[in-house]
Scaffold this motif. Structure first.
Motif, mmCIF file in Angstrom:
data_model
loop_
_atom_site.group_PDB
_atom_site.id
_atom_site.type_symbol
_atom_site.label_atom_id
_atom_site.label_comp_id
_atom_site.label_asym_id
_atom_site.label_seq_id
_atom_site.Cartn_x
_atom_site.Cartn_y
_atom_site.Cartn_z
ATOM 1 N N GLN A 1 -17.347 -66.064 52.917
ATOM 2 C CA GLN A 1 -16.245 -65.603 52.561
ATOM 3 C C GLN A 1 -16.448 -64.804 51.653
ATOM 4 O OE1 GLN A 1 -12.720 -67.254 52.526
ATOM 5 N NE2 GLN A 1 -13.952 -69.000 52.779
ATOM 6 N N VAL A 2 -15.965 -62.862 52.257
ATOM 7 C CA VAL A 2 -16.293 -62.033 52.226
ATOM 8 C C VAL A 2 -14.308 -61.094 51.369
ATOM 9 C CG1 VAL A 2 -16.201 -59.492 53.052
ATOM 10 C CG2 VAL A 2 -17.343 -61.854 53.821
ATOM 11 N N LEU A 3 -14.756 -60.547 50.679
ATOM 12 C CA LEU A 3 -13.612 -59.910 49.121
ATOM 13 C C LEU A 3 -13.751 -58.531 50.219
ATOM 14 C CD1 LEU A 3 -13.343 -61.834 45.829
ATOM 15 C CD2 LEU A 3 -12.354 -61.847 48.203
ATOM 16 N N ILE A 4 -12.606 -57.965 50.103
ATOM 17 C CA ILE A 4 -12.549 -56.293 50.477
ATOM 18 C C ILE A 4 -11.897 -56.003 49.239
ATOM 19 C CG2 ILE A 4 -13.506 -56.985 52.990
ATOM 20 C CD1 ILE A 4 -10.292 -55.953 53.971
ATOM 21 N N PRO A 5 -12.056 -53.930 49.115
ATOM 22 C CA PRO A 5 -10.944 -54.516 47.617
ATOM 23 C C PRO A 5 -9.818 -54.230 48.292
ATOM 24 C CG PRO A 5 -13.148 -52.452 48.146
ATOM 25 C CD PRO A 5 -13.014 -53.530 49.397
ATOM 26 N N CYS A 6 -8.737 -53.832 47.569
ATOM 27 C CA CYS A 6 -7.223 -54.233 48.050
ATOM 28 C C CYS A 6 -6.791 -52.349 49.046
ATOM 29 C CB CYS A 6 -6.042 -54.063 47.214
ATOM 30 S SG CYS A 6 -6.624 -52.846 45.851
ATOM 31 N N GLY A 7 -8.255 -51.498 48.349
ATOM 32 C CA GLY A 7 -7.420 -50.060 48.662
ATOM 33 C C GLY A 7 -5.994 -49.358 47.666
ATOM 34 N N ALA A 8 -5.734 -49.658 46.959
ATOM 35 C CA ALA A 8 -4.700 -49.296 46.697
ATOM 36 C C ALA A 8 -4.830 -47.134 45.894
ATOM 37 C CB ALA A 8 -4.415 -49.766 44.895
ATOM 38 N N THR A 9 -3.597 -46.696 46.210
ATOM 39 C CA THR A 9 -4.507 -45.441 46.035
ATOM 40 C C THR A 9 -3.601 -45.241 44.718
ATOM 41 O OG1 THR A 9 -2.258 -44.362 47.102
ATOM 42 C CG2 THR A 9 -3.974 -44.081 47.814
ATOM 43 N N LEU A 10 -2.492 -45.831 43.990
ATOM 44 C CA LEU A 10 -2.055 -46.124 42.298
ATOM 45 C C LEU A 10 -2.670 -46.935 41.556
ATOM 46 C CD1 LEU A 10 1.694 -45.754 43.911
ATOM 47 C CD2 LEU A 10 0.258 -43.864 43.272
ATOM 48 N N ALA A 11 -3.091 -45.524 40.463
ATOM 49 C CA ALA A 11 -3.763 -46.252 39.081
ATOM 50 C C ALA A 11 -2.612 -47.359 38.785
ATOM 51 C CB ALA A 11 -4.250 -45.887 38.110
ATOM 52 N N SER A 12 -1.363 -47.554 38.828
ATOM 53 C CA SER A 12 -1.135 -48.824 38.754
ATOM 54 C C SER A 12 -0.816 -49.824 39.264
ATOM 55 C CB SER A 12 0.556 -48.134 39.091
ATOM 56 O OG SER A 12 0.750 -47.842 39.614
ATOM 57 N N LYS A 13 -1.022 -49.524 40.017
ATOM 58 C CA LYS A 13 -1.370 -50.900 41.437
ATOM 59 C C LYS A 13 -3.007 -51.524 41.045
ATOM 60 C CE LYS A 13 1.767 -49.872 44.391
ATOM 61 N NZ LYS A 13 1.969 -49.351 45.312
ATOM 62 N N CYS A 14 -4.363 -50.927 41.095
ATOM 63 C CA CYS A 14 -5.600 -51.030 41.076
ATOM 64 C C CYS A 14 -6.354 -49.599 40.283
ATOM 65 C CB CYS A 14 -6.003 -51.399 42.299
ATOM 66 S SG CYS A 14 -7.821 -52.205 42.140
#
Ligand SMILES: [Zn+2]
Ligand SMILES: [Zn+2]
Length: 535
Positions: free
Chosen positions: A48-61
């Motif tokens: 199981q590998v977790l990869i970052p969501c890659g959001a560009t907005l701080a309101s998301k991540c």
């Protein structure tokens, strides 16, 4: 002490969930990691590998947004002060490529003859499609005939932009600015930092609030914001024409306090203030759209979709509304453009040297707000500021944002590509949304030959650095198969557990990286002392 706590006491303690989020943020661990299954196709072993969501907005991540911002800063820094061309001139076509191109030319000639003679061209069209595929797989970029199979609208091209009165130079293919020499023979190659703004819509105070909201030109502000990207595009074309080379830029769009967009530009090479002033004054973008001066439908009275004829009609007369193309064709010779966008006369420009503190400071400035939506950059704190936001949003509500905008119905015109369900004032276009302030374009505009790399290339650079730093073996992509784990899968990790894993993964990386750094420093120290003894 009774040992009893009140509800207020208990609520004053942070929740474990909040604490995990805070720890994750501190360590730069993604808050919404995506779960993937990595299957070793040789052994069948599944991880199981977790990869970052890659959001560009701080309101998301916030951690992912911060990483995205750092990546943009790296991209900006890499292209700004280049001393050599980032993209080499491509070589001439090889023999195979030349052969396919010759075949393609002959096939086209045969097809055009056949068509002129009124013969069936189906077979030749098929041959041409096959040859185009051969051309693409031979490694050539682009299409032999880009206009093919894209039927163009037969309308006069009269609506061209008026030419601006700028000196025209031939644009040479270089992208690197000039060097300058000092008296003592040192040479340097300065770059520039520019800020271009919109014109005045009425006097505003320090807080960005119009002195007289009633006379502030909200409509003009809205339209300028809607077409700001096109205006910047004109500016770069004019810049290249005046300077005579393919000027490269890394630009970001941000709102001023008055909520009008402005653009910060890192530009390779230099330009004098006088020339810049001249270009800004001569740069404009004309929008040739049908008139919106008369509101034809409002309130309860709205055009209705008539399926049988595939269009909107006026319920009072039963007549179909003019289509987008018809409305465009109706623009007369004496008509003015629907809107003309220009920059304001205020601008900021200064030279920046490679490796200077100023360069770092400007890059910080360029990327400062990238983790926020335009509408989040200046949070309204006072009633007057809130009212200003409201008035701008009102102005944007019924402005058409594009040829396909539902708002065209309000002015009695069917939007381009009309379909049922369009409601004026409820267009889904981003430009109308509160957090976009009328600007729906990209926030970062980077010219093609800025660093010679895409954002993905820059990301790859950082990963390669990390892999080398940690001494990890390169993984063989052919040996693994990746699958996204879906919520209904048995091995799906619930969000709480995924967040914990995300933090653990990050801590492990941090430790490994610190350890690698420590070892590198020890090795360096040992080398220095060995050299010292040898001397
Ligand atoms: Zn994330
Ligand atoms: Zn719209």
């Amino acid at each position: 002490m009774t040992g009893r706590t009140t509800r207020a006491d208990r609520l004053a303690h942070p929740t474990t969930r909040d604490a995990i989020r805070a720890v994750a943020e501190n360590h730069g661990a993604c808050l919404h990691p995506i779960q993937l299954r990595r299957i070793n196709t040789d052994t069948g072993q599944t991880d199981q590998v977790l990869i970052p969501c890659g959001a560009t907005l701080a309101s998301k991540c916030p951690p992912c947004a911060e990483r995205a911002k750092v990546l943009r800063a790296a991209q900006c820094a890499e292209g700004w002060h280049l001393e050599t061309e980032p993209i080499a001139d491509p070589p001439p076509p090889d023999e195979v490529q030349a052969m396919w191109v010759e075949h393609r030319a002959q096939a086209q000639a045969m097809r055009d003859h056949a068509e002129a003679a009124g013969q069936d061209t189906a077979e030749l069209d098929e041959l041409i499609a096959e040859l185009d595929q051969e051309i693409a797989s031979s490694g050539l970029r682009g299409k032999a005939d880009p206009a093919r199979s894209r039927p163009r609208r037969h309308r006069s091209t009269r609506r061209r932009q008026d030419a601006s009165d700028l000196p025209k130079r031939r644009i040479s293919p270089r992208t690197i600015g000039k060097t300058y020499a000092t008296k003592d023979g040192k040479t340097f190659r300065p770059s520039m930092f520019l800020t271009l703004t919109c014109p005045s819509y009425g006097r505003v105070g320090e807080d960005g609030i119009p002195a007289d909201p009633d006379s502030y030109n909200y409509q003009r502000a809205a339209r300028d914001a809607l077409h700001f990207a096109a205006l910047f595009d004109r500016f770069t074309q004019n810049l290249r024409r005046v300077l005579g080379y393919e000027v490269q830029y890394f630009a970001t769009i941000e709102p001023q306090r008055r909520l009008a967009p402005h653009v910060h530009v890192a530009m390779r090479g230099t330009i004098s203030r006088a020339e810049l002033r001249q270009i800004i004054a001569a740069t404009y973008h004309q929008v040739w759209w049908p008139s919106t001066n008369t509101v034809r439908f409002d309130g309860e009275y709205q055009p209705i979709w008539y399926e049988a004829r595939g269009g909107y009609l006026d319920p009072a007369t039963g007549e179909l509304l003019p289509t987008w193309d018809e409305a465009l064709d109706a623009i007369g010779d004496d008509d003015e453009p629907w809107h003309v966008v220009r920059f304001g006369s205020k601008f900021d420009a200064h030279g920046v040297l490679a490796g200077s503190k100023d360069s770092t400071r400007c890059i910080g400035y360029l990327t400062k707000y990238l983790t926020k939506q335009l509408g989040e950059c200046h949070q309204p704190g006072t009633d007057a500021q809130r009212e200003h936001v409201e008035r701008l949003a009102d102005a944007l509500r019924y402005e058409p944002c594009s040829p396909t905008c539902a708002n065209w119905l309000r002015y009695g015109i069917q939007p381009k590509n009309s379909r049922p369900g369009l409601v004026p004032g409820a267009c889904q276009g981003k430009a109308h949304r509160y957090d976009h302030l009328g600007y729906a374009g990209r926030r970062v505009l980077v010219s093609r030959k800025w660093s010679g790399k895409t954002l993905a290339d820059h990301r790859g650079d950082r990963q390669a650095w990390l892999t080398e730093m940690l001494g990890l073996p390169a993984t063989d992509p052919a040996r693994y198969r990746w699958e996204q784990v879906e919520p209904h899968d048995k091995d799906y990790l619930p969000s709480g557990r995924r967040l914990l894993r995300s933090v653990a993964d990050r801590l492990q990386w941090e430790n490994a990286l610190n350890e690698a750094r420590r070892r590198a420093q020890e090795a360096l120290a040992a080398e220095v002392s060995a050299n010292g003894r040898a001397a």
